[in-house]
Design a protein around this motif. Structure first.
Motif, PDB file in Angstrom:
ATOM      1  N   ASP A  99       4.042 -29.345  53.603  1.00 41.44           N
ATOM      2  CA  ASP A  99       3.604 -30.223  52.511  1.00 41.44           C
ATOM      3  C   ASP A  99       2.942 -29.416  51.402  1.00 41.44           C
ATOM      4  OD1 ASP A  99       4.509 -32.454  53.853  1.00 41.44           O
ATOM      5  OD2 ASP A  99       2.535 -33.042  54.615  1.00 41.44           O
ATOM      6  N   ARG A 113      13.457 -28.828  55.868  1.00 42.58           N
ATOM      7  CA  ARG A 113      12.972 -29.223  57.186  1.00 42.58           C
ATOM      8  C   ARG A 113      14.119 -29.622  58.110  1.00 42.58           C
ATOM      9  NH1 ARG A 113       7.078 -31.862  55.918  1.00 42.58           N
ATOM     10  NH2 ARG A 113       6.932 -31.168  53.757  1.00 42.58           N
ATOM     11  N   GLY A 146       3.481 -29.377  59.590  1.00 39.94           N
ATOM     12  CA  GLY A 146       3.805 -30.339  58.547  1.00 39.94           C
ATOM     13  C   GLY A 146       2.917 -30.203  57.331  1.00 39.94           C
ATOM     14  N   GLN A 167       7.658 -32.061  62.905  1.00 41.70           N
ATOM     15  CA  GLN A 167       7.188 -31.994  61.520  1.00 41.70           C
ATOM     16  C   GLN A 167       8.117 -31.190  60.616  1.00 41.70           C
ATOM     17  OE1 GLN A 167       3.223 -30.452  62.113  1.00 41.70           O
ATOM     18  NE2 GLN A 167       2.572 -32.278  63.237  1.00 41.70           N
TER      19      GLN A 167
END
Length: 533
Positions: free
Chosen positions: A134, A530, A130, A184
């Motif tokens: 990000d 995602r 994750g 994630q």
């Protein structure tokens, strides 16, 4: 609307016949499609682009990319953007940079220097999947990116580099890491089963991890245990394993290479057809070239790699161990070379980490050895040691008839497997998608243009479970390519591999031009894509 593309030949990604239309974009999506002959007023927008005979298709999806650090290090990323790629799938071959702890990050950076460079200039401020995704979003990237949890990195994290079964506690930890990565946003899990330490996992261990992936409706993407002497058995192993786990299967760079597999693509396709007819969920990707590309150290037998890079170097420096390695590679057929005795005249050095060794690039090991008047193994051993295991290679072992047969298959998708490192990288990194369109569809007719676009767009989008990408359809994301069907071609060659393609003047990501009039803009419209529930 933001933009209207006038009078385009729309190749919509379904594989059906193309049609003339005006296509309107607004807010990063396809807002309207007005076909030629439809009644009503013409679409209006703040800006108009006249297609002038260009084809408009969905953006291409690279199902096998090695841009994990390139997206962060090189915001321009023309290698992919100029091809019309609007989405890449990262985390391939079981080795990438998340999830990691400090130890694992150091080890994996060194292990795949030949793929991605040593990471100098990149701030590795993430540890989880994750956090990596990000970071892509925070920085802004040229094209979109999805991610596979790398099983080799997960095993490195939980068990280190030992060639042994995982303990129950270690397997539990690996399952936790895979589950966390899927939660994630990862779309599945990859393996590199001819690369250490991922290859040390047995089928029972892999099945348990695939069951975790299946719970999240992801897919397993293995670089399986052999593309050479044991290729068909290795494919069958993956089909059986994933069916037992209830997990979707996507076969990475599904080639049939080496002399033992010449003309055997029909055997592979028959195996897959039988499984598909029985209800298996299978897809595959290939690149449209015959040579492969990897690292020189990957050719070593797996036992020589146990313990990690320092242990490999220690064995190479020891004459007795080095002779044992040579025997396995040249006589027995090392598992790193897919069970086939290595042919040094097929191993061309494509890149080195040490600039002082650049004179080796573009030559086979056999050629360099002949120039030095020594045995090829002596040359290869010296290069491995002096380049700190960082050398990349082209391996000239493929067969054109196999390449063509596999790309016609009903579950085929496109993947570049593009390694962007090295002085002389494989041209697939810069040329895969225009090479499909120009050489194989237009020039050779292996696929129709409409079929070819479907292989590169809607099929991979379906594998990735993306509900609004891969088609030119109202409401879908405005990730689009405008190309000239008459001139589109890969500019990259084995002699000039970093040459950009021709015939692709416009590429849009999220409705914004990343390539305009054949030039890279400064737009960074890409984001992480995602997994969604």
């Amino acid at each position: 609307m933001d933009l209207v593309i006038r009078d385009a030949r729309v190749i919509d990604g379904t594989g059906g016949a193309s049609y003339r239309a005006d296509v309107g974009l607004d807010g990063g999506r396809i807002a309207a499609i007005r076909r030629e002959g439809d009644g009503g007023p013409r679409l209006g927008a703040r800006r108009t682009l006249h297609a002038h005979g260009l084809a408009l298709s969905p953006g291409f999806i690279d199902m096998h990319a090695h841009s994990d650090l390139a997206l962060l290090r090189d915001p321009d990323h023309s290698a992919k953007a100029a091809q019309g790629v609007t989405l890449e799938v990262l985390g391939q071959d079981g080795l990438s940079y998340a999830p990691v702890d400090d130890r694992t990050l150091t080890e994996v950076r060194r292990a795949i220097t030949g793929w991605n460079g040593d990471g100098s200039g990149v701030d590795f401020d993430w540890r989880t999947v994750g956090e990596y995704l990000d970071r892509l979003d925070r920085q802004g990237i040229a094209v979109n990116a999805a991610y596979l949890v790398p099983q080799g990195t997960v095993r490195m994290y939980a068990t280190g580099w030992d060639d042994r079964p995982a303990t129950p506690a270690e397997l539990t930890r690996m399952k936790q890491l895979v589950a966390e990565g899927m939660e994630q946003g990862a779309v599945g899990m990859s393996s590199g089963l001819t690369y250490t330490p991922g290859m040390y996992a047995d089928d029972a261990e892999l099945t348990e991890l695939c069951r975790v992936v299946a719970r999240y409706d992801g897919y397993y993407c293995p670089h399986h245990r052999s593309y050479g002497a044991g290729a068909l058995a290795a494919y069958e192993e993956m089909v059986t394993l994933t069916r037992n786990a209830g997990c979707a299967l996507h076969l990475a760079h599904a080639t049939m290479n080496f002399g033992v597999n010449k003309g055997k693509a029909p055997d592979l396709l028959s195996l897959l057809d039988k499984a598909l007819d029985e209800g298996a969920d299978i897809s595959l990707d290939t690149y449209p070239y015959t040579p492969g590309c990897t690292t020189l150290v990957a050719m070593l037998p797996s036992w020589a790699s146990e313990g990690g890079p320092e242990a490999i170097l220690a064995r190479l420096r020891d004459d007795e161990s080095a002779e044992k390695i040579r025997h396995h590679m040249e006589v027995v057929g090392a598992d790193g070379c897919h069970g086939v005795p290595i042919e040094w005249d097929t191993i061309e050095i494509s890149g080195v980490s040490d600039p002082g060794l650049a004179g080796c690039v573009g030559k086979t090991i056999a050629e360099s050895a002949a120039q030095r008047g020594e045995d090829p193994w002596v040359t290869a051993r010296r290069l491995l040691i002096n380049d700190n295991l960082g050398s990349t290679i082209l391996q000239h072992v493929g067969h054109e008839e196999n390449v063509r047969a596999i790309m016609r298959h009903r579950v085929h998708t496109g993947g570049s497997d593009g390694i962007l490192q090295g002085c002389k990288p494989h041209p697939r990194a810069y040329g895969t998608f225009p090479h499909y369109l120009g050489h194989y569809a237009r020039d050779l007719g292996v696929l129709s243009l409409e079929e070819c676009v479907a292989h590169l767009t809607s099929r991979p989008a379906a594998r990735l479970r993306l509900p609004d990408r891969g088609l030119v359809r109202e409401g879908y994301r405005a990730d689009l390519v405008l190309f000239d069907p008459d001139t589109v071609a890969a500019g990259s060659t084995f002699e000039a591999p970093r040459t950009l393609p021709v015939g692709i003047p416009h590429v849009l990501v999220d409705g914004r031009f990343v390539i305009e009039d054949g030039r890279r803009t400064d737009v960074l419209a890409g984001r992480s894509v995602r997994r969604t529930a």
